[in-house]
Design a protein around this motif. Sequence first.
Motif, mmCIF file in Angstrom:
data_model
loop_
_atom_site.group_PDB
_atom_site.id
_atom_site.type_symbol
_atom_site.label_atom_id
_atom_site.label_comp_id
_atom_site.label_asym_id
_atom_site.label_seq_id
_atom_site.Cartn_x
_atom_site.Cartn_y
_atom_site.Cartn_z
ATOM 1 N N ALA A 109 0.832 -1.208 0.000
ATOM 2 C CA ALA A 109 0.000 0.000 0.000
ATOM 3 C C ALA A 109 0.863 1.253 0.000
ATOM 4 O O ALA A 109 0.553 2.240 -0.692
ATOM 5 N N ARG A 110 1.957 1.230 0.770
ATOM 6 C CA ARG A 110 2.828 2.403 0.837
ATOM 7 C C ARG A 110 3.602 2.625 -0.459
ATOM 8 O O ARG A 110 3.890 3.763 -0.827
ATOM 9 N N ARG A 111 3.926 1.546 -1.138
ATOM 10 C CA ARG A 111 4.738 1.669 -2.350
ATOM 11 C C ARG A 111 3.897 1.932 -3.606
ATOM 12 O O ARG A 111 4.449 2.380 -4.614
ATOM 13 N N THR A 112 2.600 1.672 -3.549
ATOM 14 C CA THR A 112 1.773 1.771 -4.752
ATOM 15 C C THR A 112 1.841 3.139 -5.444
ATOM 16 O O THR A 112 2.052 3.197 -6.668
ATOM 17 N N PRO A 113 1.686 4.267 -4.737
ATOM 18 C CA PRO A 113 1.746 5.570 -5.437
ATOM 19 C C PRO A 113 3.077 5.794 -6.155
ATOM 20 O O PRO A 113 3.092 6.302 -7.292
ATOM 21 N N LYS A 114 4.175 5.409 -5.516
ATOM 22 C CA LYS A 114 5.487 5.583 -6.129
ATOM 23 C C LYS A 114 5.630 4.711 -7.371
ATOM 24 O O LYS A 114 6.135 5.160 -8.416
ATOM 25 N N ILE A 115 5.185 3.469 -7.280
ATOM 26 C CA ILE A 115 5.338 2.545 -8.400
ATOM 27 C C ILE A 115 4.417 2.925 -9.556
ATOM 28 O O ILE A 115 4.757 2.741 -10.725
ATOM 29 N N ILE A 116 3.244 3.471 -9.251
ATOM 30 C CA ILE A 116 2.357 3.950 -10.313
ATOM 31 C C ILE A 116 3.066 5.018 -11.147
ATOM 32 O O ILE A 116 2.990 5.025 -12.388
ATOM 33 N N LYS A 117 3.785 5.929 -10.490
ATOM 34 C CA LYS A 117 4.526 6.974 -11.207
ATOM 35 C C LYS A 117 5.607 6.356 -12.102
ATOM 36 O O LYS A 117 5.863 6.843 -13.210
ATOM 37 N N GLN A 118 6.238 5.299 -11.618
ATOM 38 C CA GLN A 118 7.279 4.655 -12.419
ATOM 39 C C GLN A 118 6.699 4.010 -13.673
ATOM 40 O O GLN A 118 7.261 4.131 -14.768
ATOM 41 N N TYR A 119 5.567 3.330 -13.511
ATOM 42 C CA TYR A 119 4.947 2.716 -14.688
ATOM 43 C C TYR A 119 4.428 3.778 -15.651
ATOM 44 O O TYR A 119 4.461 3.597 -16.874
ATOM 45 N N ALA A 120 3.940 4.888 -15.111
ATOM 46 C CA ALA A 120 3.508 5.984 -15.976
ATOM 47 C C ALA A 120 4.678 6.517 -16.789
ATOM 48 O O ALA A 120 4.523 6.885 -17.967
ATOM 49 N N GLY A 123 5.401 4.556 -20.028
ATOM 50 C CA GLY A 123 4.349 4.407 -21.011
ATOM 51 C C GLY A 123 3.015 3.953 -20.456
ATOM 52 O O GLY A 123 2.086 3.681 -21.221
ATOM 53 N N GLY A 124 2.911 3.828 -19.130
ATOM 54 C CA GLY A 124 1.625 3.486 -18.527
ATOM 55 C C GLY A 124 1.432 2.030 -18.181
ATOM 56 O O GLY A 124 0.350 1.633 -17.750
ATOM 57 N N GLY A 125 2.455 1.210 -18.355
ATOM 58 C CA GLY A 125 2.332 -0.207 -18.015
ATOM 59 C C GLY A 125 3.537 -0.991 -18.485
ATOM 60 O O GLY A 125 4.380 -0.491 -19.231
ATOM 61 N N SER A 126 3.615 -2.234 -18.025
ATOM 62 C CA SER A 126 4.729 -3.107 -18.398
ATOM 63 C C SER A 126 4.470 -3.768 -19.749
ATOM 64 O O SER A 126 3.351 -4.206 -20.025
#
Length: 431
Positions: A109-120, A123-126
């Motif tokens: 839960a704590r890492r989700t916002p940070k990882i969302i930015k990385q995937y964005a 290109g928005g996904g792996s």
Amino acid sequence: MALRQPISQLSKRATSSQISKLAATPTTSLWNHECQSDATRAKRQLATVAPPVTQDATGSQGPTAMVFMNMGGPSTTGEVGSFLSRLFADGDLIPLGRLQNYLGPLISARRTPKIIKQYAAIGGGSPIRKWSEYQSSEMCKILDKISPETAPHKPYVAFRYADPLTEEMYERLLEDGFGRGRGGRAIAFTQYPQYSCSTTGSSLNELWKWRNRLEGKRASGEAEPEGAIKWSVIDRWPVHPGLIEAFAQNIEKTLATYPPEKRDKVVLLFSAHSLPMSVVNRGDPYPSEVSATVYAVMQRLGMKNSYRLVWQSQVGPSAWLGAQTSDTVSNYIKKGQTDLILIPIAFTSDHIETLYELDQEIIGEAEQEGIKRVESLNGSPVFIRALADIAVEHMKSGKACSDQMGLRCPGCVSEKCLNQKKFFSKMDALL
């Protein structure tokens, strides 16, 4: 058609010294011999085997389901939360002990916002699903031609933490006519070339769990129901000549972008996903098998460049296998070595660790023209041909898995691991 046994297969029980000998054997001549022209192969096939089986016909041993197993990744930013939840809930990958059920959801839960930015940012996904489906599909096309007796070969993808999940893949198998009294053969083909209990082992644990739920004792009341899917496993292939050649060609392509006077002075940094030291000290074979891959690639390259094996993607405060890739790059820059090539040696396609961690964090923040990354294997024809050759060798061997898979880690106490190995290796007892 006679099939050559590659020096790379670790399907025979091997000691560390034997692995070193395998890795030290030159691969170029063997792989060049493997990669004959399509015309030459076609002539031999016409003389020795029947024409390829089409999708509306079946070979004497077919059809065969080819199931690519991998970690997976969220295809959209909206899938990041569920992806991380599954990942941190897996004690095989990230062991958190008795607090796994509490700490796992908290960390994810704590890492989700940070990882969302990385995937964005990539290109928005792996892209790992796209490449996995492409590789499996292209491999099956080759298999239909070179192994018509086991055709048609049907491609499936089973991810551990993202769609399509293992249970989704298994339901598809059943819907497609495998199992439930109809039998059929399926091969679990790990897309981690080097075996680890945290990766391949975890995927097999998950496959074994869903096999039991959908076809085994929990589903039918008997341990081995009549007409269940017959499983076998390709559990490792760290020094297969085709894998080594695919890596070597991509490295040579990147080296060619440096001026001739600098080329032999470029340092090669082979980067692999790290492991917690608790897993390493338990006896996990991953570090030695990654090392075998690296050494085989360097032999193929003629040992012309200095090199190191480094490790990335450490999570949490506990001790992990090092040296870390990011620290290594920083230290070399401080010492004046700014011509570096990063090689993702344990990945078979692009995903967050290559596109963000290596490209944007490590290389991007270094701001040095001489630091580059080798292209991932992705759609490499040499690599995909290697996958097909590995699959044919496995099917011809008649073995359920490598002998090495039947040997547990010296410090393993997991009953789940023991029972999974018993099922897939078809052995009554293991150490």
